[in-house]
Motif scaffolding. Structure first.
Motif: not given
Length: 369
Positions: A225, A265, A282-283, A285, A289, A294-295, A298
Motif C-alpha cells: 500500500l 489486512s 496495509g492490505y 492490493t 476491491q 482497506y475498509r 481502517f
C-alpha cells in the motif's frame, strides 16, 4: 499520580525504542533510512531524537528536503487541477535551487518516532527557551525541528516556540475525529463499514504476540500500500520494526486473516493519552476491491479508538473517505529553529516558509488535499 505513571510508561517506551535503533542501526528497522537515534529529556519527558548530518535520504521522516521537495514533486502527478501543474513545478524548482544553500537535511528532530504522525506528550512550555539554548549549544551547525504540531492539540507550545524564534512551516493537511464514538452512531459510511465488518468472512484478531511469519506478512502488506501504490519515499518498515514496535508497546496490530490464517489486512494503532493514530496499515492490493480489505483495516482502528473513547488522528490523504467518517481537516506544522545558523542557510528557509504559507496552505484547503 496517574499522569506520572503514564509518563514513566512513555519514557520507558522511548528508552527501549532508542536502544533498539542504537543496537541494530536504523536500516534494520527502516530500510530506506539513515540516521542516528538518541534520547532527549525535556523536563520529565524522554523523547526520541534523530541526528542527521546532511546525508541524502530516501524517506521524509528525517528529511525536510524529501518532505517539501521530492514528495511534493511526486504529488503533482496526482494534483486535481492539471492546468496548474506546470506553474507549480516551476515554483518547486525555484525553491529547490534556493533551498540547496540551506543544507536543510543537516538537522536534529526532537520527538521523532520515525512515523508519519509523531504524537507529542504534554511538554512544559516554560522550558522552550532553556531547551532551545541547550540544543543549539549541543548542535551549533544543525537545524532543529519538531514535527506533527497542530493548533488543535499544541497551541500553547506553538506560541511559545514562535516567541522564542522558531518558525512554523505547514507540512500537510491531516484529518482528526475527536468524537469518533459519537460519529459511529451517526455517519452513514461508518455504519456501512460496521455492516461490512459483521458480514465479512475474514477473521479479526488483535495480535497478542507477533512471530516472524506474521511480522513479515504485515511488512509486506504495508509495502504493497504505502510503497508500491503510494510512494517509495514513505518509510520502508521491516519485519524487525513490526516485532520491536509491538514488543515495546508502541503499536497495537489489528489484523484480518483469511480462511487459511494468512493476514490479508492490518492496521497499526499508536496511542498517547486520549489520542490515537494509525501510522501503519496495509492490505493485499491484489485482492478484488469487493473484499473491502482497506475498509476493514481502517475500521479496525476506528472501532478500537471508539471503544476506548480516543480522538483519532487519521493522518493525511483520502480526504473524502475520512471526512465522510466524521473527521475534520487540520493543518499540521513542523517547527524549525535556525537563528543560530549563518544567514546563507537561514534565508532559503524564509523563502520556503513564504511559499508554504502563501501557496501551499491555500492549495491544500482549496483542493482538499
Amino acid at each position: 499520580m496517574v499522569p506520572a505513571m503514564v509518563d514513566e510508561c512513555r519514557n520507558e517506551m522511548a528508552r527501549r525504542y532508542v536502544s533498539a535503533f542504537a543496537g541494530a542501526g536504523s536500516g534494520a528497522y527502516i530500510r530506506n533510512l539513515r540516521t542516528i537515534v538518541t534520547c532527549h529529556q525535556w523536563g520529565g519527558a524522554l523523547l526520541p531524537m534523530t541526528i542527521n548530518d546532511g546525508e541524502p535520504q530516501d524517506t521524509f521522516v528525517c528529511s525536510p528536503w524529501v518532505g517539501y521537495i521530492d514528495y511534493t514533486r511526486e504529488e503533482l502527478s496526482r494534483f486535481p487541477n492539471p492546468a496548474l501543474v506546470p506553474a507549480l513545478k516551476a515554483v518547486i524548482a525555484c525553491v529547490a535551487k534556493v533551498l540547496k544553500f540551506a543544507e536543510i537535511d543537516k538537522i536534529v528532530h526532537i520527538n521523532n518516532w520515525m512515523m508519519s504522525t509523531n504524537l507529542l506528550p504534554s511538554l512544559d512550555c516554560n522550558l522552550v527557551s532553556a531547551e532551545t539554548r541547550e540544543l543549539t549549544l549541543r548542535f551549533p551547525n544543525h537545524f532543529l525541528a519538531i514535527r506533527s504540531l497542530t493548533g488543535r492539540r499544541h497551541r500553547p507550545l506553538m506560541m511559545s516556540l514562535e516567541a522564542e524564534g522558531w518558525v512554523l512551516l505547514p507540512s500537510r493537511q491531516i484529518f482528526i475525529a475527536d468524537d469518533i464514538g459519537y460519529q459511529m452512531t451517526r455517519r452513514r459510511d461508518l455504519k456501512r463499514d460496521e455492516a461490512l465488518w459483521k458480514r465479512s468472512s475474514f477473521r479479526y484478531e488483535e495480535l497478542e504476540t507477533i512471530g516472524q511469519r506474521d511480522a513479515e506478512r504485515v511488512a509486506e502488506l504495508y509495502a504493497m500500500l504505502y510503497l508500491e501504490k503510494y510512494s517509495f519515499l514513505n518509510p520502508a518498515y521491516t519485519a524487525d520494526f513490526i516485532m520491536m514496535s509491538h514488543e515495546i508497546g508502541m503499536i497495537r496490530y489489528l489484523v484480518h486473516r483469511d480462511q487459511d490464517g494468512l493476514i490479508q489486512s492490518f492496521v497499526g494503532l499508536h496511542r498517547l493519552g486520549g489520542d490515537a493514530t494509525v501510522p501503519l496499515m496495509g492490505y493485499n492490493t491484489a485482492r478484488e476491491q469487493e473484499a473491502g480489505l482497506y475498509r476493514l483495516g481502517f475500521h479496525a482502528g476506528t472501532r478500537c479508538a471508539a471503544q476506548q473513547g480516543l480522538s483519532l488522528n487519521m493522518s493525511s490523504g483520502a480526504t473524502g473517505f475520512k471526512m465522510s467518517r466524521g473527521a475534520s481537516a487540520e493543518i499540521e506544522y513542523t517547527a524549525f529553529y535556525f537563528r543560530h545558523l549563518p544567514w546563507v542557510r537561514r534565508i532559503p528557509m524564509r523563502v520556503l516558509a513564504a511559499v508554504a504559507h502563501g501557496i501551499g496552505i491555500p492549495m491544500l484547503k482549496k483542493y482538499q488535499l
